[in-house]
Design an enzyme around this catalytic site. Structure first.
Site, PDB file in Angstrom:
ATOM      1  N   LYS A  71      51.765  56.007  46.625  1.00  0.00           N
ATOM      2  CA  LYS A  71      50.242  55.571  45.792  1.00  0.00           C
ATOM      3  C   LYS A  71      49.600  56.801  45.932  1.00  0.00           C
ATOM      4  O   LYS A  71      49.702  57.692  46.675  1.00  0.00           O
ATOM      5  CB  LYS A  71      49.684  54.500  47.090  1.00  0.00           C
ATOM      6  CG  LYS A  71      48.750  53.654  46.518  1.00  0.00           C
ATOM      7  CD  LYS A  71      49.121  52.327  45.822  1.00  0.00           C
ATOM      8  CE  LYS A  71      48.031  51.595  45.404  1.00  0.00           C
ATOM      9  NZ  LYS A  71      48.417  50.304  44.813  1.00  0.00           N
ATOM     10  N   GLY A  89      39.531  31.940  42.946  1.00  0.00           N
ATOM     11  CA  GLY A  89      39.837  33.126  41.663  1.00  0.00           C
ATOM     12  C   GLY A  89      40.724  32.613  40.541  1.00  0.00           C
ATOM     13  O   GLY A  89      41.782  32.541  40.844  1.00  0.00           O
ATOM     14  N   GLY A 122      40.662  34.628  37.652  1.00  0.00           N
ATOM     15  CA  GLY A 122      40.504  35.841  36.569  1.00  0.00           C
ATOM     16  C   GLY A 122      42.111  35.791  35.947  1.00  0.00           C
ATOM     17  O   GLY A 122      42.473  34.812  35.431  1.00  0.00           O
ATOM     18  N   VAL A 139      45.256  36.633  36.918  1.00  0.00           N
ATOM     19  CA  VAL A 139      46.355  36.128  37.275  1.00  0.00           C
ATOM     20  C   VAL A 139      46.002  34.579  37.564  1.00  0.00           C
ATOM     21  O   VAL A 139      46.891  33.517  37.418  1.00  0.00           O
ATOM     22  CB  VAL A 139      46.763  36.600  38.687  1.00  0.00           C
ATOM     23  CG1 VAL A 139      48.000  35.885  39.224  1.00  0.00           C
ATOM     24  CG2 VAL A 139      46.961  38.007  38.522  1.00  0.00           C
TER      25      VAL A 139
HETATM   26  P1  NAD Z   1      40.610  39.361  38.169  1.00  0.00           P
HETATM   27  O1  NAD Z   1      39.520  40.428  38.698  1.00  0.00           O
HETATM   28  O2  NAD Z   1      41.040  39.309  36.805  1.00  0.00           O
HETATM   29  O3  NAD Z   1      40.391  38.023  38.948  1.00  0.00           O
HETATM   30  C1  NAD Z   1      39.740  38.021  40.340  1.00  0.00           C
HETATM   31  C2  NAD Z   1      38.996  36.813  39.943  1.00  0.00           C
HETATM   32  O4  NAD Z   1      38.464  36.245  41.312  1.00  0.00           O
HETATM   33  C3  NAD Z   1      37.668  36.813  39.141  1.00  0.00           C
HETATM   34  O5  NAD Z   1      37.753  35.793  38.143  1.00  0.00           O
HETATM   35  C4  NAD Z   1      36.651  36.843  40.278  1.00  0.00           C
HETATM   36  O6  NAD Z   1      35.434  36.297  39.503  1.00  0.00           O
HETATM   37  C5  NAD Z   1      37.101  35.984  41.238  1.00  0.00           C
HETATM   38  N1  NAD Z   1      36.612  35.951  42.507  1.00  0.00           N
HETATM   39  C6  NAD Z   1      35.956  37.068  43.216  1.00  0.00           C
HETATM   40  N2  NAD Z   1      35.427  36.756  44.465  1.00  0.00           N
HETATM   41  C7  NAD Z   1      35.720  35.418  44.474  1.00  0.00           C
HETATM   42  C8  NAD Z   1      35.524  34.609  45.592  1.00  0.00           C
HETATM   43  N3  NAD Z   1      34.826  35.051  47.007  1.00  0.00           N
HETATM   44  N4  NAD Z   1      35.851  33.266  45.429  1.00  0.00           N
HETATM   45  C9  NAD Z   1      36.270  32.728  44.117  1.00  0.00           C
HETATM   46  N5  NAD Z   1      36.812  33.685  43.137  1.00  0.00           N
HETATM   47  C10 NAD Z   1      36.429  35.007  43.321  1.00  0.00           C
HETATM   48  O7  NAD Z   1      41.893  40.028  38.906  1.00  0.00           O
HETATM   49  P2  NAD Z   1      43.457  39.555  38.906  1.00  0.00           P
HETATM   50  O8  NAD Z   1      44.240  40.812  38.140  1.00  0.00           O
HETATM   51  O9  NAD Z   1      43.697  38.277  38.511  1.00  0.00           O
HETATM   52  O10 NAD Z   1      43.857  39.777  40.393  1.00  0.00           O
HETATM   53  C11 NAD Z   1      43.869  38.988  41.408  1.00  0.00           C
HETATM   54  C12 NAD Z   1      44.315  39.293  42.595  1.00  0.00           C
HETATM   55  O11 NAD Z   1      45.779  39.546  42.728  1.00  0.00           O
HETATM   56  C13 NAD Z   1      43.895  40.874  43.048  1.00  0.00           C
HETATM   57  O12 NAD Z   1      43.684  40.771  44.510  1.00  0.00           O
HETATM   58  C14 NAD Z   1      44.874  41.756  42.687  1.00  0.00           C
HETATM   59  O13 NAD Z   1      44.802  42.852  43.325  1.00  0.00           O
HETATM   60  C15 NAD Z   1      46.131  41.101  43.162  1.00  0.00           C
HETATM   61  N6  NAD Z   1      47.351  41.394  42.016  1.00  0.00           N
HETATM   62  C16 NAD Z   1      47.094  41.187  40.804  1.00  0.00           C
HETATM   63  C17 NAD Z   1      48.128  41.636  39.865  1.00  0.00           C
HETATM   64  C18 NAD Z   1      48.079  41.687  38.304  1.00  0.00           C
HETATM   65  O14 NAD Z   1      49.057  41.530  37.778  1.00  0.00           O
HETATM   66  N7  NAD Z   1      47.011  41.589  37.934  1.00  0.00           N
HETATM   67  C19 NAD Z   1      49.246  42.106  40.540  1.00  0.00           C
HETATM   68  C20 NAD Z   1      49.364  42.120  42.028  1.00  0.00           C
HETATM   69  C21 NAD Z   1      48.430  41.761  42.559  1.00  0.00           C
END
Ligand code: NAD
Length: 356
Positions: A80, A179, A181, A183
């Site tokens: 990392k 959440g 977003g 994923v």
């Molecule tokens: P994202 O930013 O697209 O989505 C996160 C969502 O959570 C947003 O819609 C945000 O408004 C919402 N949110 C924030 N705080 C909140 C709360 N207190 N209550 C409810 N909703 C809340 O991120 P993502 O890419 O969807 O990733 C989500 C999580 O998964 C992160 O922790 C990320 O590190 C992890 N992750 C993502 C991936 C990937 O492929 N994108 C891979 C591994 C891990």
């Protein structure tokens, strides 16, 4: 804090500092292990208060990447990088300088996107080194890994269902998604295809409303979602959802989500077990993102990626069986599962990657 004090009992192979006054680059790359392959892990851009904070983060995250890659069956090590700064301090010249820093490790470390960095940054890095993945699809990259990550979460849920109820069907299961977003929204779509009953919440009300409109998901306020009565709770927002405060109030049978660092503290794994809640460690449940991104290294092969994501089902089952047999938490079982594979399949020779 000295570097060796920070490493403590861990055995990081290499910790390298990249400093370029001309561009303002201040970066640390930590390589935990290359026993299974080159150390792949993202670059985090963050305005760390102190150099110690940056070092601690790089060390912690690189170890987590090694465990994640190993548990997912990938022939990758764990690394990392952190860059001290924020969007106002980075320039194209800084990214190119950073690209040269990554290149100086000659393939022992492969970088990717992480918190604070973008596909555009990866493009600039790629002008100086080939050791970068996570570029946009139109830039010869694998594109957004989020739908793949959501598919992996579904596979992990199916394994839990088999373990607990002897059926991998999620039909009629109630799932609370915190959440929606990138994923979380894909997860809602796939769960709907599985005929699960989905409840969602998001701090962006419009994102939750879209899930209701498109998939008929029920929406609840964000302060209630963790405490919904359900089969599965899926934390898909920020880390730290599972803590000494929240765990006694949970009303789910299992926690399976994509968010990184779901446990506020390591002891929360035992708290969940004591509460009778089965927790699939985040680094196992969300590994499909890494599976997707790392496929770029060998020329993206959709069928191979799909079969690796499917295999998350088997890894989760093995981890849950190991936890039950040894009377340990799934968190400890997953760490043991990952470390065993590094010992068994890694050749134990460090520093062997580099150049061609
Ligand atoms: P994202 O930013 O697209 O989505 C996160 C969502 O959570 C947003 O819609 C945000 O408004 C919402 N949110 C924030 N705080 C909140 C709360 N207190 N209550 C409810 N909703 C809340 O991120 P993502 O890419 O969807 O990733 C989500 C999580 O998964 C992160 O922790 C990320 O590190 C992890 N992750 C993502 C991936 C990937 O492929 N994108 C891979 C591994 C891990």
């Amino acid at each position: 804090m000295g570097v060796f004090d920070a490493i403590g009992d861990d055995h990081h192979e290499r910790v390298v500092v990249g400093h370029d006054p001309a561009t303002g680059l201040r970066s640390i790359i930590a390589i935990y292990s290359t026993d299974l392959g080159p150390a792949l892990g993202g670059t985090r851009l963050f305005p760390y208060h102190t150099d110690d904070d940056a070092l601690t983060d790089a060390l912690r995250l690189s170890k987590a990447m090694a465990l994640k890659a190993s548990a997912a069956g990938l022939n990758l090590g764990g690394g990392k990088a952190v860059i001290i700064g924020d969007r106002s301090t980075v320039t194209p010249e800084l990214w190119r300088s950073y690209g040269r820093f990554v290149d100086s490790l000659a393939g022992a470390y492969i970088t990717a996107e992480d918190v604070g960095t973008t596909t555009d940054d990866m493009h600039l890095i790629s002008e100086e080194t080939r050791w970068v993945v996570g570029r946009a699809a139109e830039d010869h990259g694998a594109g957004d890994p989020s739908p793949a990550t959501a598919r992996g979460v579904v596979r992990a849920m199916k394994a839990v269902s088999t373990h607990l109820w002897n059926s991998d069907s999620l039909r009629g299961s109630r799932v609370a998604v915190q959440g929606v977003g990138k994923v979380g929204s894909a997860l809602v779509e796939f769960l709907t295809e599985e005929e699960a009953e989905v409840v969602v919440a998001d701090v962006r009300p419009e994102a939750a409303a879209l899930m209701a409109e498109r998939f008929g998901a029920k929406t609840v306020p964000t302060e209630e979602i963790l405490f919904e009565e359900c089969g599965f709770l899926a934390p898909c927002s920020l880390g730290g959802a599972l803590s000494a405060d929240t765990i006694p109030q949970l009303r789910c049978r299992a926690v399976v989500g994509s968010a990184n660092n779901q446990l506020a503290a390591d002891e929360d794994a035992a708290r969940l077990a004591q509460a009778g809640i089965l927790y699939v460690p985040d680094f196992v449940a969300n590994a499909a993102g890494l599976i997707h991104v790392s496929a770029e290294l060998d020329g993206f092969n959709e069928a191979l990626v799909t079969s690796r994501i499917e295999a998350i089902y088997d890894s989760v089952l093995s981890i849950l069986q190991r936890a039950a047999a040894q009377d340990i938490t799934p968190h400890d079982a997953a760490i043991g599962f990952a470390e065993d594979r590094i010992r068994r399949e890694g050749n134990g020779i460090t520093f062997r990657h580099g150049g061609e």
